[in-house]
Design an enzyme around this catalytic site. Sequence first.
Site, PDB file in Angstrom:
ATOM      1  N   ASP A  16       0.828  -1.212   0.000  1.00 29.46           N
ATOM      2  CA  ASP A  16       0.000   0.000   0.000  1.00 29.46           C
ATOM      3  C   ASP A  16       0.862   1.262   0.000  1.00 29.46           C
ATOM      4  OD1 ASP A  16      -2.329   1.436  -0.013  1.00 29.46           O
ATOM      5  OD2 ASP A  16      -2.816   1.096   2.099  1.00 29.46           O
ATOM      6  N   ASN A  64     -10.338  -3.003  -6.835  1.00 30.15           N
ATOM      7  CA  ASN A  64      -9.482  -2.059  -7.567  1.00 30.15           C
ATOM      8  C   ASN A  64      -9.969  -1.765  -8.994  1.00 30.15           C
ATOM      9  OD1 ASN A  64      -6.328  -3.074  -6.005  1.00 30.15           O
ATOM     10  ND2 ASN A  64      -7.667  -1.343  -5.524  1.00 30.15           N
TER      11      ASN A  64
HETATM   12  C1  FPP Z   1      -1.885   0.256  -3.513  1.00 30.77           C
HETATM   13  O1  FPP Z   1      -1.371   1.554  -3.395  1.00 30.77           O
HETATM   14  C2  FPP Z   1      -1.231  -0.403  -4.629  1.00 30.77           C
HETATM   15  C3  FPP Z   1      -1.863  -0.983  -5.698  1.00 30.77           C
HETATM   16  C4  FPP Z   1      -3.321  -1.046  -5.853  1.00 30.77           C
HETATM   17  C5  FPP Z   1      -1.078  -1.563  -6.785  1.00 30.77           C
HETATM   18  C6  FPP Z   1       0.016  -2.473  -6.329  1.00 30.77           C
HETATM   19  C7  FPP Z   1       0.930  -2.661  -7.436  1.00 30.77           C
HETATM   20  C8  FPP Z   1       2.256  -2.599  -7.356  1.00 30.77           C
HETATM   21  C9  FPP Z   1       3.025  -2.453  -6.109  1.00 30.77           C
HETATM   22  C10 FPP Z   1       3.003  -2.717  -8.607  1.00 30.77           C
HETATM   23  C11 FPP Z   1       3.853  -3.910  -8.657  1.00 30.77           C
HETATM   24  C12 FPP Z   1       3.139  -5.175  -8.766  1.00 30.77           C
HETATM   25  C13 FPP Z   1       3.398  -6.093  -9.715  1.00 30.77           C
HETATM   26  C14 FPP Z   1       2.832  -7.442  -9.612  1.00 30.77           C
HETATM   27  C15 FPP Z   1       4.245  -5.791 -10.876  1.00 30.77           C
HETATM   28  P1  FPP Z   1      -2.358   2.773  -3.635  1.00 30.77           P
HETATM   29  O2  FPP Z   1      -2.285   3.136  -5.074  1.00 30.77           O
HETATM   30  O3  FPP Z   1      -3.720   2.405  -3.131  1.00 30.77           O
HETATM   31  O4  FPP Z   1      -1.706   3.867  -2.769  1.00 30.77           O
HETATM   32  P2  FPP Z   1      -2.475   4.999  -1.937  1.00 30.77           P
HETATM   33  O5  FPP Z   1      -3.328   4.283  -0.920  1.00 30.77           O
HETATM   34  O6  FPP Z   1      -1.378   5.763  -1.327  1.00 30.77           O
HETATM   35  O7  FPP Z   1      -3.279   5.790  -2.921  1.00 30.77           O
END
Ligand code: FPP
Length: 236
Positions: A16, A64
């Site tokens: 996250d 998501n």
């Molecule tokens: C949550 O952070 C993250 C995600 C929904 C995407 C996770 C993906 C990666 C870490 C990329 C790498 C993965 C692979 C398999 C290549 P957020 O966007 O919700 O962050 P925030 O809560 O700060 O907005």
Amino acid sequence: MAEALKIPNHIAIIMDGNGRWAKAKGLPRTVGHTNGAKALQRVIEACKKFGVKTLTVYAFSTENWGRPKEEVDFLMDLFYKYLTNQSKKLIENKIRFNVLGDKSRFNKKTQDAMVELENQTKNFSEFTLNVAMNYGGHSEILKATREIAMDLKSGKISENDITEELFESHLYTSGQLPPDLIIRTSGEQRLSGFLLYQCSYSELYFPKVHFPDFDEKQIKLAIEEYTKRDRRYGKV
Ligand code: FPP
């Protein structure tokens, strides 16, 4: 004398904070995701180095899909590139790769890449990387329940055959041990349905650092925290 580290067999991470990491730097959220993918590489290497056997990461939840289309498209492209660009490295490093989640919602080329990588790595046993994609804990439990109900209806099993072992064999993590330690980066203190069935006895750890800043040092801190926890014998 420093206490010897107790190495968890299985670490699971809710990756996250990509968006917040980018925002704090005045960058687009997508740059946060790209840097999250780089952090994932560091984390895999660190886990292998410390002797962790399984790493499970939450990359995309069933919820998501509700994010803005441009962000979803960007993530889909990032996943496809990861599956194709990293496959050689995963094979060289003898890493078993599994997708946890319903693959059917991804486009055909991504589904094919997932299945191909799973097949190419299925005989590796040293280290397993599970990537939860289009995963939700409720959907996983419902999937298992539906499959068992069908086997019951067709007479393949009877009520008394429904044991924990049977139920677990219908989860995406079939055949694997549950996580010893679940980490959620970026400070939120909830699991958001991650490994809902499997998390019953896991230690939980919520560091404030955003996932793109996660590295070997952070993994070491998590393992030190895990070492400190009082793990009494048996399931408590
Ligand atoms: C949550 O952070 C993250 C995600 C929904 C995407 C996770 C993906 C990666 C870490 C990329 C790498 C993965 C692979 C398999 C290549 P957020 O966007 O919700 O962050 P925030 O809560 O700060 O907005």
